[in-house]
Design a protein around this motif. Sequence first.
Motif, PDB file in Angstrom:
ATOM      1  N   UNK A  71       0.962  -1.143   0.032  1.00 34.82           N
ATOM      2  CA  UNK A  71       0.062   0.036  -0.047  1.00 34.82           C
ATOM      3  C   UNK A  71       0.822   1.088   0.101  1.00 34.82           C
ATOM      4  N   UNK A  72       2.145   1.090   0.794  1.00 40.03           N
ATOM      5  CA  UNK A  72       2.815   2.575   0.825  1.00 40.03           C
ATOM      6  C   UNK A  72       3.659   2.656  -0.681  1.00 40.03           C
ATOM      7  N   UNK A  73       3.864   1.675  -1.142  1.00 36.47           N
ATOM      8  CA  UNK A  73       4.598   1.845  -2.549  1.00 36.47           C
ATOM      9  C   UNK A  73       3.604   2.365  -3.357  1.00 36.47           C
ATOM     10  N   UNK A  74       2.368   1.632  -3.382  1.00 33.98           N
ATOM     11  CA  UNK A  74       1.392   2.263  -4.474  1.00 33.98           C
ATOM     12  C   UNK A  74       0.958   3.584  -4.269  1.00 33.98           C
ATOM     13  N   UNK A  75       1.061   3.847  -3.032  1.00 31.00           N
ATOM     14  CA  UNK A  75       0.490   5.304  -2.424  1.00 31.00           C
ATOM     15  C   UNK A  75       1.680   6.344  -2.276  1.00 31.00           C
ATOM     16  N   UNK A  76       2.926   6.035  -2.430  1.00 27.68           N
ATOM     17  CA  UNK A  76       4.124   6.947  -2.585  1.00 27.68           C
ATOM     18  C   UNK A  76       4.289   7.817  -1.187  1.00 27.68           C
ATOM     19  N   UNK A  77       3.822   6.835  -0.100  1.00 28.30           N
ATOM     20  CA  UNK A  77       3.657   7.531   1.179  1.00 28.30           C
ATOM     21  C   UNK A  77       4.321   6.343   2.041  1.00 28.30           C
ATOM     22  N   UNK A  78       5.283   6.596   2.717  1.00 31.56           N
ATOM     23  CA  UNK A  78       5.858   5.532   3.499  1.00 31.56           C
ATOM     24  C   UNK A  78       5.116   5.462   4.718  1.00 31.56           C
TER      25      UNK A  78
ATOM     26  N   UNK B 234      12.344   6.378   2.208  1.00 34.54           N
ATOM     27  CA  UNK B 234      12.808   6.114   0.557  1.00 34.54           C
ATOM     28  C   UNK B 234      11.406   6.209  -0.061  1.00 34.54           C
ATOM     29  N   UNK B 235      10.318   5.690   0.531  1.00 35.62           N
ATOM     30  CA  UNK B 235       9.312   5.849  -0.242  1.00 35.62           C
ATOM     31  C   UNK B 235       8.542   7.131  -0.382  1.00 35.62           C
ATOM     32  N   UNK B 236       8.683   7.757   0.629  1.00 37.92           N
ATOM     33  CA  UNK B 236       8.072   9.492   0.646  1.00 37.92           C
ATOM     34  C   UNK B 236       8.807  10.269  -0.525  1.00 37.92           C
ATOM     35  N   UNK B 237       9.999   9.860  -0.778  1.00 37.16           N
ATOM     36  CA  UNK B 237      10.672  10.469  -1.765  1.00 37.16           C
ATOM     37  C   UNK B 237       9.839  10.132  -3.184  1.00 37.16           C
ATOM     38  N   UNK B 238       9.059   9.577  -3.251  1.00 40.64           N
ATOM     39  CA  UNK B 238       8.487   9.057  -4.504  1.00 40.64           C
ATOM     40  C   UNK B 238       9.390   8.177  -5.646  1.00 40.64           C
ATOM     41  N   UNK B 239      10.423   7.763  -5.278  1.00 38.26           N
ATOM     42  CA  UNK B 239      11.203   7.086  -5.970  1.00 38.26           C
ATOM     43  C   UNK B 239      10.531   5.909  -6.770  1.00 38.26           C
TER      44      UNK B 239
END
Length: 341
Positions: A186-193, A249-254
């Motif tokens: 969910x975090x990866x799909x939502x670009x929100x760690x 890392x996820x928060x940076x929308x990489x």
Amino acid sequence: MGYRKFLRFWHYLVVLLITGQLINNAFAAEPEWGMVDKKECDRACLVAIMDGYMNAIFMQDKGIVPPLAQDLRMTENTGMMDVGEGVLWRTKSEPTEFKIYVADPVNEQVALQTRLIIGGQNALVAVRLKIDRGKIQEIEHLYDRDINDAAIPLLTTPVPLLTEDVPLKKRASRDMLNRIANTYFDALEGDNGRIGAFAKECVRHENGYRTVNNPPPGGRMMPAPFIPTADTEQGKEMLRFSMLTCTEQINEKTFAHMKRIRPRRVLIIDEAKQIVGTFPLFVHDGTSRTAKPGDPPGMMLNLVTMETFSIRDGLIHHVEAAPFVTLPYGLGNGWTMDSGR
């Protein structure tokens, strides 16, 4: 009785005897029901079935495979095949000490993440078995033979978080383990760690490389032998990224180029070890959630892997992702209809 009638009589009698024997054999395939003879397959039982299957592969002997169900289905790197076919069966393989077992007596599934020597070459392998009443009903092989020697240090002994039993009082429920594992995707799909249930010290290994939470001065930020250096701006940025936490890392929308991670196939919940085995499909269709108008398309491919999550105190502490099997965009995981887009 004439001679011809005598022959017809004997022919008729032989047919009856043969038919009766065939019927008896058919019904004898399964013994009569008896509760005394039926034993539940616990975690140790599932692991023993996996070890028996892998031993048959190492011996290249189909005759010693544990019992197979009549409706058996098998894939290798998403392609359908039969027992005895494929790279794992037809290439001489040897085991190593790197073994991560994920076993689920409730769902009757067991998986093994391991490093093998296949044809004299290091390879990362995941094998999943689904058991139905003591017989193997599903077999899934994933393998990647492109393993550099630089990955071997982290592919020698699994981290204890993936192999140690957790005391009963500290175990989360099956439902909670499932929910926590899904927060990663969910975090990866939502670009929100912050969507992910990550421990601050969460570590991720990808194909044997540590790609997150590296200690200073930093290390790898992708699953490859290359280690960045600080003598270029790009190298400095890569080192910085490698030291970030899973959340950061996820928060940076990489990872915004991942269109979706579905189906996720959270299939194996190991309550004793508090680990969860998943077989997700990462779909990349060339788009990105951070793309600007006119930007060229990005990567177009799909990826199947096994990701194992170690969960403690309601948080993900370790992610072991391997092997990586890349597919052309549009191809599915071999198990789910219409997956791949």
